[in-house]
Design an enzyme around this catalytic site. Structure first.
Site, PDB file in Angstrom:
ATOM      1  N   ASN A 123       0.852  -1.194   0.000  1.00 18.63           N
ATOM      2  CA  ASN A 123       0.000   0.000   0.000  1.00 18.63           C
ATOM      3  C   ASN A 123       0.884   1.238   0.000  1.00 18.63           C
ATOM      4  O   ASN A 123       1.401   1.643   1.049  1.00 18.63           O
ATOM      5  CB  ASN A 123      -0.904  -0.001   1.227  1.00 18.63           C
ATOM      6  CG  ASN A 123      -1.776   1.242   1.298  1.00 18.63           C
ATOM      7  OD1 ASN A 123      -1.892   1.983   0.323  1.00 18.63           O
ATOM      8  ND2 ASN A 123      -2.385   1.488   2.450  1.00 18.63           N
ATOM      9  N   PRO A 124       1.084   1.869  -1.158  1.00 17.24           N
ATOM     10  CA  PRO A 124       2.000   3.018  -1.227  1.00 17.24           C
ATOM     11  C   PRO A 124       1.450   4.279  -0.578  1.00 17.24           C
ATOM     12  O   PRO A 124       2.178   5.260  -0.415  1.00 17.24           O
ATOM     13  CB  PRO A 124       2.176   3.217  -2.742  1.00 17.24           C
ATOM     14  CG  PRO A 124       0.910   2.708  -3.343  1.00 17.24           C
ATOM     15  CD  PRO A 124       0.476   1.557  -2.467  1.00 17.24           C
ATOM     16  N   PHE A 125       0.172   4.254  -0.177  1.00 20.91           N
ATOM     17  CA  PHE A 125      -0.455   5.459   0.375  1.00 20.91           C
ATOM     18  C   PHE A 125      -0.578   5.411   1.898  1.00 20.91           C
ATOM     19  O   PHE A 125      -0.914   6.422   2.515  1.00 20.91           O
ATOM     20  CB  PHE A 125      -1.854   5.642  -0.234  1.00 20.91           C
ATOM     21  CG  PHE A 125      -1.855   5.630  -1.735  1.00 20.91           C
ATOM     22  CD1 PHE A 125      -1.347   6.697  -2.458  1.00 20.91           C
ATOM     23  CD2 PHE A 125      -2.346   4.534  -2.433  1.00 20.91           C
ATOM     24  CE1 PHE A 125      -1.340   6.683  -3.846  1.00 20.91           C
ATOM     25  CE2 PHE A 125      -2.349   4.503  -3.817  1.00 20.91           C
ATOM     26  CZ  PHE A 125      -1.842   5.582  -4.526  1.00 20.91           C
ATOM     27  N   THR A 155      -1.510  -1.419  -4.305  1.00 20.00           N
ATOM     28  CA  THR A 155      -2.924  -1.020  -4.288  1.00 20.00           C
ATOM     29  C   THR A 155      -3.051   0.401  -4.812  1.00 20.00           C
ATOM     30  O   THR A 155      -2.226   1.274  -4.507  1.00 20.00           O
ATOM     31  CB  THR A 155      -3.500  -1.119  -2.872  1.00 20.00           C
ATOM     32  OG1 THR A 155      -2.708  -0.346  -1.961  1.00 20.00           O
ATOM     33  CG2 THR A 155      -3.501  -2.574  -2.393  1.00 20.00           C
ATOM     34  N   ASP A 182      -2.962  -1.963   8.898  1.00 25.16           N
ATOM     35  CA  ASP A 182      -3.962  -3.013   9.125  1.00 25.16           C
ATOM     36  C   ASP A 182      -5.093  -3.001   8.102  1.00 25.16           C
ATOM     37  O   ASP A 182      -5.779  -4.001   7.921  1.00 25.16           O
ATOM     38  CB  ASP A 182      -4.551  -2.861  10.533  1.00 25.16           C
ATOM     39  CG  ASP A 182      -3.490  -3.028  11.611  1.00 25.16           C
ATOM     40  OD1 ASP A 182      -2.777  -4.040  11.575  1.00 25.16           O
ATOM     41  OD2 ASP A 182      -3.378  -2.131  12.470  1.00 25.16           O
ATOM     42  N   GLY A 212       2.538   0.775   7.959  1.00 24.27           N
ATOM     43  CA  GLY A 212       1.430   1.718   7.967  1.00 24.27           C
ATOM     44  C   GLY A 212       1.442   2.585   9.208  1.00 24.27           C
ATOM     45  O   GLY A 212       2.461   2.723   9.880  1.00 24.27           O
ATOM     46  N   ASP A 273      -9.163   8.324  14.794  1.00 22.26           N
ATOM     47  CA  ASP A 273      -8.608   7.602  13.656  1.00 22.26           C
ATOM     48  C   ASP A 273      -9.090   8.183  12.331  1.00 22.26           C
ATOM     49  O   ASP A 273      -8.315   8.400  11.393  1.00 22.26           O
ATOM     50  CB  ASP A 273      -9.000   6.127  13.767  1.00 22.26           C
ATOM     51  CG  ASP A 273      -8.087   5.231  12.954  1.00 22.26           C
ATOM     52  OD1 ASP A 273      -7.246   5.765  12.211  1.00 22.26           O
ATOM     53  OD2 ASP A 273      -8.219   4.007  13.060  1.00 22.26           O
ATOM     54  N   ARG A 280      -2.409  12.989   7.866  1.00 18.33           N
ATOM     55  CA  ARG A 280      -1.704  11.730   7.571  1.00 18.33           C
ATOM     56  C   ARG A 280      -0.221  11.962   7.311  1.00 18.33           C
ATOM     57  O   ARG A 280       0.607  11.071   7.533  1.00 18.33           O
ATOM     58  CB  ARG A 280      -2.370  11.030   6.385  1.00 18.33           C
ATOM     59  CG  ARG A 280      -1.729   9.717   5.994  1.00 18.33           C
ATOM     60  CD  ARG A 280      -2.574   8.907   5.055  1.00 18.33           C
ATOM     61  NE  ARG A 280      -3.684   8.264   5.756  1.00 18.33           N
ATOM     62  CZ  ARG A 280      -3.567   7.099   6.387  1.00 18.33           C
ATOM     63  NH1 ARG A 280      -2.422   6.471   6.426  1.00 18.33           N
ATOM     64  NH2 ARG A 280      -4.612   6.580   6.992  1.00 18.33           N
ATOM     65  N   ARG A 286       0.063  11.602  14.095  1.00 15.09           N
ATOM     66  CA  ARG A 286      -1.222  12.271  13.892  1.00 15.09           C
ATOM     67  C   ARG A 286      -2.261  11.815  14.910  1.00 15.09           C
ATOM     68  O   ARG A 286      -3.141  12.586  15.303  1.00 15.09           O
ATOM     69  CB  ARG A 286      -1.736  12.009  12.472  1.00 15.09           C
ATOM     70  CG  ARG A 286      -2.165  10.576  12.197  1.00 15.09           C
ATOM     71  CD  ARG A 286      -2.656  10.422  10.764  1.00 15.09           C
ATOM     72  NE  ARG A 286      -2.918   9.043  10.388  1.00 15.09           N
ATOM     73  CZ  ARG A 286      -4.073   8.424  10.525  1.00 15.09           C
ATOM     74  NH1 ARG A 286      -5.102   9.063  11.053  1.00 15.09           N
ATOM     75  NH2 ARG A 286      -4.220   7.174  10.145  1.00 15.09           N
TER      76      ARG A 286
END
Length: 461
Positions: A123-125, A155, A182, A212, A273, A280, A286
């Site tokens: 997940n690059p984001f 993704t 997750d 993450g 969250d 982010r 954060r």
């Protein structure tokens, strides 16, 4: 440290003299997978625990390993320095000896049942957007050393991993790995359970590499065996093929059904969250930053929870009966009449919700947290008594309290001491129903899913 020769595990499989750094050195490989030699003292490698793979380089044999770096290279009893990449390179004195060494070492590694082909999501984001770099710099080199073949999928958008998992040809792989936080893991589980072959698909081993914001599952898995939540430790566990069973919670919200393996949050924790997404770029910081803002401007959440307590927790709440509140029967899976399409996926457990010992607790609440594993993030030990596969969810309810007390309570999340606060209720359930009286403020956070929640029914199995 030698054991009796009568012990089969200590029987030498191969003993020979080889060249190490130009010096003739005796090396012995034992039936229990321990390789021993002498080089400025006794040295050893535990193949199952430390060795990644074996390669032939001309006349030499290279054994790649990931070892504890705290006590020197390959030292017996070394500890405490974290995992470091090391190689043992030796030159057998003949071609026949080289072939025999490779044969015996590779036969032992093959007998361990390690995965050989993996499908990898990156997940690059997620988090600080470092997952792609983590994969290239830290994950891929170890897979290469271990001879693990992989197919890589970055993704591109939310629920992309779920879509891929629903149609992936699982026969080509020995496992699925998520280099992410997750959320991608939750997507993969939901995708597997929406397949026609869900009952076999869900048996596919899933691995997690922390890359993450939260990394609660990776932290929980590694902490349970005394390992730090680091990329190298997670990758080594995946290469070794270590597995453990994990409960899956089924969530119904009206006609919508989805699944959780980590946690669900309602109230303060969910707000932090979800609403901190605009920060982010700060990474995991954060969450702490926005938590302080939310505590200063504290909200309370009117509603109630009804639940079936685990044995030993019947004293929580007041007796009640199951009530579907006049909703569509889709909120009670035992009363559903599945359509032909829905039969192609997992429908959740076949149970009669009305014939159970339900209890209820009414709000207002500051937060309601449901946990399947102990850690919600690397620094958040939300449910210290949670077990991976006990058939129950741990419930953490934060009641209204003074802001200073709440701030003190929140600081205890890193150690799990918050559950001892007089403002916290902590118990286990097998089923739980959440009912919000203020839809606007009540949000449910489940991995990468976030929705308003007038009511939701959760069952763990």
């Amino acid at each position: 440290m030698d054991r009796p020769d009568s012990d089969f595990s200590s029987r030498p499989v191969l003993s020979d003299r080889v060249l190490i750094n130009g010096a003739v050195t005796p090396v012995t490989f034992f039936a229990d997978g321990v390789l021993r030699w002498t080089e400025r003292g006794e040295r050893s490698l535990i193949v199952e625990k430390e060795v990644l793979g074996v390669k032939v380089e001309g006349p030499k044999v290279r054994i790649g390993a990931l070892v504890d770096g705290g006590g020197g290279i390959f030292c017996v009893g070394s500890s405490g320095g974290g995992l470091v990449r090391k190689d043992l390179v030796f030159e057998p004195l003949s071609e026949d000896s080289q072939r025999l060494w490779c044969q015996k070492l590779l036969e032992f590694i093959d007998s361990l049942g390690r995965p050989k082909r993996l499908f990898v999501f990156v997940n690059p984001f997620g988090g600080s957007k470092s997952a792609s770099k983590i994969f290239v710099d830290e994950v891929k080199p170890l897979f290469d050393d271990a001879g693990v073949q992989f197919t890589l999928q970055e993704t591109q958008y939310q629920l992309h991993a779920k879509e891929v998992a629903k149609t992936l040809d699982l026969s080509k792989y020995d496992g699925i790995v998520c280099v992410s936080g997750d959320g991608i893991l939750v997507e993969v589980v939901n995708g597997l359970l929406e397949r026609e072959d869900w009952d076999t698909a869900i048996k596919m081993p899933l691995g997690v590499v922390p890359a993450g914001t939260g990394n609660g599952m990776a932290k929980s898995l590694l902490d349970s065996v005394g390992e730090p939540c680091k990329v190298s430790n997670a990758v080594l566990a995946i290469i070794r093929g270590h597995k453990r069973s994990l409960d899956v919670a089924t969530i119904w919200q009206g006609k919508t059904k989805f699944f959780s393996v980590l946690m669900l949050a309602w109230g303060l924790v969910a707000d932090v969250d979800i609403e901190s997404e605009k920060y982010r770029w700060m990474g995991s910081a954060r969450l702490d930053f926005y938590a302080i803002q939310r505590i200063v401007h504290l909200r309370q959440y009117n509603g109630s929870i009804s639940f079936v307590p685990a044995p030993g927790f019947e004293g929580f709440g007041e007796p009640t009966s199951y009530n579907d509140d006049g909703e569509s029967t889709n909120t009670d899976p035992s009363q559903e009449k599945p359509t032909k399409v829905r039969q192609l996926a997992y429908e959740g457990p076949d149970i009669n919700l009305k014939n159970m010992n339900w209890r209820t607790i009414k709000g207002p609440f500051v937060s309601v947290w449901l946990h399947n594993v102990p850690w919600g993030g690397e620094d958040t030990r939300a449910a210290p008594d949670a077990k991976f596969s006990d058939g129950y969810l741990d419930v953490i309810i934060m009641r209204a309290c003074p802001k200073l007390s709440l701030l003190s309570l929140m600081t205890g999340l890193s150690t799990g001491t918050h559950v001892k606060s007089p403002y916290v209720l902590y118990f286990k359930v097998s089923k739980i129903k959440l009912l919000s009286h203020i839809i606007y403020f009540a949000t449910l956070k489940l991995g990468s899913f976030a929705t308003s929640i007038p009511r939701a029914l959760v069952n763990v199995q």
